[in-house]
Design a protein around this motif. Structure first.
Motif, PDB file in Angstrom:
ATOM      1  N   LEU A 166      13.505  -6.080 -23.763  1.00  0.00           N
ATOM      2  CA  LEU A 166      13.171  -5.533 -22.097  1.00  0.00           C
ATOM      3  C   LEU A 166      11.704  -5.936 -21.808  1.00  0.00           C
ATOM      4  O   LEU A 166      11.264  -6.204 -20.527  1.00  0.00           O
ATOM      5  CB  LEU A 166      13.553  -4.463 -21.861  1.00  0.00           C
ATOM      6  N   ALA A 167      10.993  -6.437 -22.870  1.00  0.00           N
ATOM      7  CA  ALA A 167       9.832  -7.302 -22.102  1.00  0.00           C
ATOM      8  C   ALA A 167       9.739  -8.143 -22.343  1.00  0.00           C
ATOM      9  O   ALA A 167       9.215  -8.829 -21.228  1.00  0.00           O
ATOM     10  CB  ALA A 167       8.475  -6.612 -23.201  1.00  0.00           C
ATOM     11  N   VAL A 168      10.153  -8.629 -22.404  1.00  0.00           N
ATOM     12  CA  VAL A 168      10.650 -10.489 -22.316  1.00  0.00           C
ATOM     13  C   VAL A 168      11.157 -10.691 -21.080  1.00  0.00           C
ATOM     14  O   VAL A 168      11.337 -11.270 -19.887  1.00  0.00           O
ATOM     15  CB  VAL A 168      11.271 -10.486 -23.408  1.00  0.00           C
ATOM     16  N   PHE A 169      12.266  -9.571 -20.793  1.00  0.00           N
ATOM     17  CA  PHE A 169      13.569  -9.779 -19.773  1.00  0.00           C
ATOM     18  C   PHE A 169      12.756  -9.498 -18.415  1.00  0.00           C
ATOM     19  O   PHE A 169      12.781 -10.293 -17.377  1.00  0.00           O
ATOM     20  CB  PHE A 169      14.704  -8.601 -20.417  1.00  0.00           C
ATOM     21  N   LEU A 170      11.934  -8.655 -18.462  1.00  0.00           N
ATOM     22  CA  LEU A 170      11.028  -7.855 -16.904  1.00  0.00           C
ATOM     23  C   LEU A 170       9.830  -8.727 -17.041  1.00  0.00           C
ATOM     24  O   LEU A 170       9.419  -9.100 -16.157  1.00  0.00           O
ATOM     25  CB  LEU A 170      11.147  -6.558 -17.325  1.00  0.00           C
ATOM     26  N   ASP A 171       8.944  -8.966 -18.026  1.00  0.00           N
ATOM     27  CA  ASP A 171       7.628  -9.637 -18.119  1.00  0.00           C
ATOM     28  C   ASP A 171       7.054 -10.252 -16.194  1.00  0.00           C
ATOM     29  O   ASP A 171       6.707  -9.823 -15.560  1.00  0.00           O
ATOM     30  CB  ASP A 171       7.245 -10.150 -19.171  1.00  0.00           C
ATOM     31  N   ASN A 172       7.677 -11.125 -16.184  1.00  0.00           N
ATOM     32  CA  ASN A 172       7.298 -12.428 -15.300  1.00  0.00           C
ATOM     33  C   ASN A 172       7.663 -11.617 -14.363  1.00  0.00           C
ATOM     34  O   ASN A 172       6.636 -11.365 -13.333  1.00  0.00           O
ATOM     35  CB  ASN A 172       8.182 -13.671 -15.475  1.00  0.00           C
ATOM     36  N   ASN A 173       8.458 -10.904 -14.103  1.00  0.00           N
ATOM     37  CA  ASN A 173       9.349 -10.632 -12.228  1.00  0.00           C
ATOM     38  C   ASN A 173       8.257  -9.214 -12.370  1.00  0.00           C
ATOM     39  O   ASN A 173       7.551  -9.405 -11.109  1.00  0.00           O
ATOM     40  CB  ASN A 173      10.603 -10.196 -12.381  1.00  0.00           C
ATOM     41  N   PHE A 174       7.775  -8.284 -13.266  1.00  0.00           N
ATOM     42  CA  PHE A 174       7.001  -7.547 -13.173  1.00  0.00           C
ATOM     43  C   PHE A 174       5.855  -8.011 -12.716  1.00  0.00           C
ATOM     44  O   PHE A 174       5.129  -7.265 -12.271  1.00  0.00           O
ATOM     45  CB  PHE A 174       7.405  -6.789 -14.378  1.00  0.00           C
ATOM     46  N   LYS A 175       5.207  -8.849 -13.282  1.00  0.00           N
ATOM     47  CA  LYS A 175       4.210  -9.023 -13.332  1.00  0.00           C
ATOM     48  C   LYS A 175       4.010  -9.578 -11.936  1.00  0.00           C
ATOM     49  O   LYS A 175       2.342  -8.919 -10.605  1.00  0.00           O
ATOM     50  CB  LYS A 175       3.212 -10.605 -13.968  1.00  0.00           C
ATOM     51  N   LYS A 176       4.453 -10.102 -11.489  1.00  0.00           N
ATOM     52  CA  LYS A 176       4.503 -10.230  -9.602  1.00  0.00           C
ATOM     53  C   LYS A 176       4.311  -9.419  -8.899  1.00  0.00           C
ATOM     54  O   LYS A 176       3.553  -9.226  -7.771  1.00  0.00           O
ATOM     55  CB  LYS A 176       6.178 -11.669  -9.399  1.00  0.00           C
ATOM     56  N   ARG A 177       5.235  -8.487  -9.884  1.00  0.00           N
ATOM     57  CA  ARG A 177       4.997  -6.939  -8.277  1.00  0.00           C
ATOM     58  C   ARG A 177       4.267  -6.002  -9.164  1.00  0.00           C
ATOM     59  O   ARG A 177       4.459  -4.810  -8.382  1.00  0.00           O
ATOM     60  CB  ARG A 177       6.479  -6.053  -8.086  1.00  0.00           C
ATOM     61  N   GLY A 178       3.452  -5.766  -9.809  1.00  0.00           N
ATOM     62  CA  GLY A 178       2.153  -5.516  -9.906  1.00  0.00           C
ATOM     63  C   GLY A 178       2.560  -4.449 -10.973  1.00  0.00           C
ATOM     64  O   GLY A 178       1.440  -4.040 -10.519  1.00  0.00           O
TER      65      GLY A 178
ATOM     66  N   ARG B 258       1.069  -1.715   0.030  1.00  0.00           N
ATOM     67  CA  ARG B 258       0.073  -0.078   0.087  1.00  0.00           C
ATOM     68  C   ARG B 258       1.234   1.102   0.338  1.00  0.00           C
ATOM     69  O   ARG B 258       0.499   2.327  -0.811  1.00  0.00           O
ATOM     70  CB  ARG B 258      -0.654   0.305   1.199  1.00  0.00           C
ATOM     71  N   ILE B 259       1.882   0.999   0.621  1.00  0.00           N
ATOM     72  CA  ILE B 259       2.817   2.250   1.076  1.00  0.00           C
ATOM     73  C   ILE B 259       3.361   2.954  -0.331  1.00  0.00           C
ATOM     74  O   ILE B 259       3.515   3.256  -1.223  1.00  0.00           O
ATOM     75  CB  ILE B 259       3.950   2.417   1.948  1.00  0.00           C
ATOM     76  N   PHE B 260       3.944   1.466  -1.378  1.00  0.00           N
ATOM     77  CA  PHE B 260       4.135   1.881  -2.505  1.00  0.00           C
ATOM     78  C   PHE B 260       3.103   1.718  -3.643  1.00  0.00           C
ATOM     79  O   PHE B 260       3.734   2.018  -4.590  1.00  0.00           O
ATOM     80  CB  PHE B 260       5.390   0.313  -2.699  1.00  0.00           C
ATOM     81  N   GLY B 261       1.724   1.620  -3.053  1.00  0.00           N
ATOM     82  CA  GLY B 261       1.022   2.167  -4.675  1.00  0.00           C
ATOM     83  C   GLY B 261       0.929   1.059  -5.290  1.00  0.00           C
ATOM     84  O   GLY B 261       0.489   1.262  -5.887  1.00  0.00           O
ATOM     85  N   LEU B 262       1.408   0.003  -4.655  1.00  0.00           N
ATOM     86  CA  LEU B 262       1.390  -1.562  -5.293  1.00  0.00           C
ATOM     87  C   LEU B 262       0.335  -2.483  -5.259  1.00  0.00           C
ATOM     88  O   LEU B 262      -0.103  -4.285  -5.518  1.00  0.00           O
ATOM     89  CB  LEU B 262       2.613  -2.562  -5.487  1.00  0.00           C
ATOM     90  N   ASN B 263      -0.626  -1.698  -4.235  1.00  0.00           N
ATOM     91  CA  ASN B 263      -2.106  -2.455  -4.132  1.00  0.00           C
ATOM     92  C   ASN B 263      -3.026  -2.966  -5.183  1.00  0.00           C
ATOM     93  O   ASN B 263      -4.097  -3.167  -5.472  1.00  0.00           O
ATOM     94  CB  ASN B 263      -3.054  -2.515  -3.110  1.00  0.00           C
ATOM     95  N   ALA B 264      -2.528  -1.524  -6.594  1.00  0.00           N
ATOM     96  CA  ALA B 264      -3.605  -2.407  -7.603  1.00  0.00           C
ATOM     97  C   ALA B 264      -2.242  -2.284  -8.683  1.00  0.00           C
ATOM     98  O   ALA B 264      -1.349  -1.708  -8.355  1.00  0.00           O
ATOM     99  CB  ALA B 264      -4.103  -0.549  -8.132  1.00  0.00           C
TER     100      ALA B 264
END
Length: 222
Positions: A93-105, A75-81
């Protein structure tokens, strides 16, 4: 008066978040400040001080509820959405970052490229668009975060377009100094600089090793 949070605290919060995510995955119910501090190599008082900027967490003698503290820092990071993120430039970069990005919002919602031959191709389910659709797409998808990875000569021109499109934060992979308004948050990731720091450290370590063996070092030696 708005309280100014030290950047070091924000960085540590991100690390706490990673640890809490792992603890929750492993089924831990509570965690102490001492345990959280030890995992990062810092003192427990610093953990408590960091969290105190944002309110009261945990129970004395018991510790922190892992699931609740995880949710509170999100919530502090605004990652509740979820946050839409655009990539301008290198589609890899989309391939490299995609999975980890999704997990973090973070959701890579659009990719733009200067090369006409790449426009129209699909990367991880996202169709690459031409730069002339930049402003309309970013506004239409309510995108406020951008990763910039374009050739240096056009970086400032594109940054100006991003400001016009209402972008509020840029993660810049281009090794140039960008001029943006104060309301646009800019973070620079200079990979060459970090590699130079690493080669300096490795080179210094090698010199010390040679000196410890009683030999005269030659700095330029491969």
């Amino acid at each position: 008066m708005k309280l100014k949070i030290p950047e070091a605290t924000i960085i540590r919060l991100s690390l706490y978040l990673r640890n809490l995510c792992e603890m929750e995955r492993k089924g831990h119910v509570t965690i102490s400040s001492e345990y959280l501090a030890k995992s990062l190599g810092i003192k427990s008082a610093l953990v408590r001080k960091d969290l105190a900027y944002f309110g009261e967490f945990g129970t004395k003698g018991v510790g922190y509820d892992v699931k609740d503290l995880h949710a509170q820092i999100l919530r502090i990071f605004g990652l509740n959405a979820n946050w839409n993120v655009a990539i301008i430039g290198e589609p890899g970069l989309a391939v490299f970052l995609d999975n980890n990005f999704k997990k973090r919002g973070f959701v890579i919602s659009s990719i733009f490229n200067l090369d006409p031959e790449k426009v129209g191709t699909v990367v991880n389910g996202v169709r690459i668009q031409a730069m002339d659709s930049l402003e309309a797409t970013l506004k239409g998808k309510n995108t406020r975060l951008v990763i910039l990875a374009v050739p240096a000569p056009v970086a400032q021109e594109i940054a100006d377009k991003l400001v016009k499109a209402g972008i509020q934060a840029i993660l810049n992979f281009v090794p140039v100094v960008l001029n943006v308004p104060p309301w646009v948050k800019l973070r620079n990731v200079d990979l060459v600089m970090h590699l130079e720091i690493l080669t300096f450290c490795v080179g210094t370590q090698r010199v010390r090793l040679v000196e410890s063996r009683g030999k005269r070092p030659w700095i330029g030696q491969a």
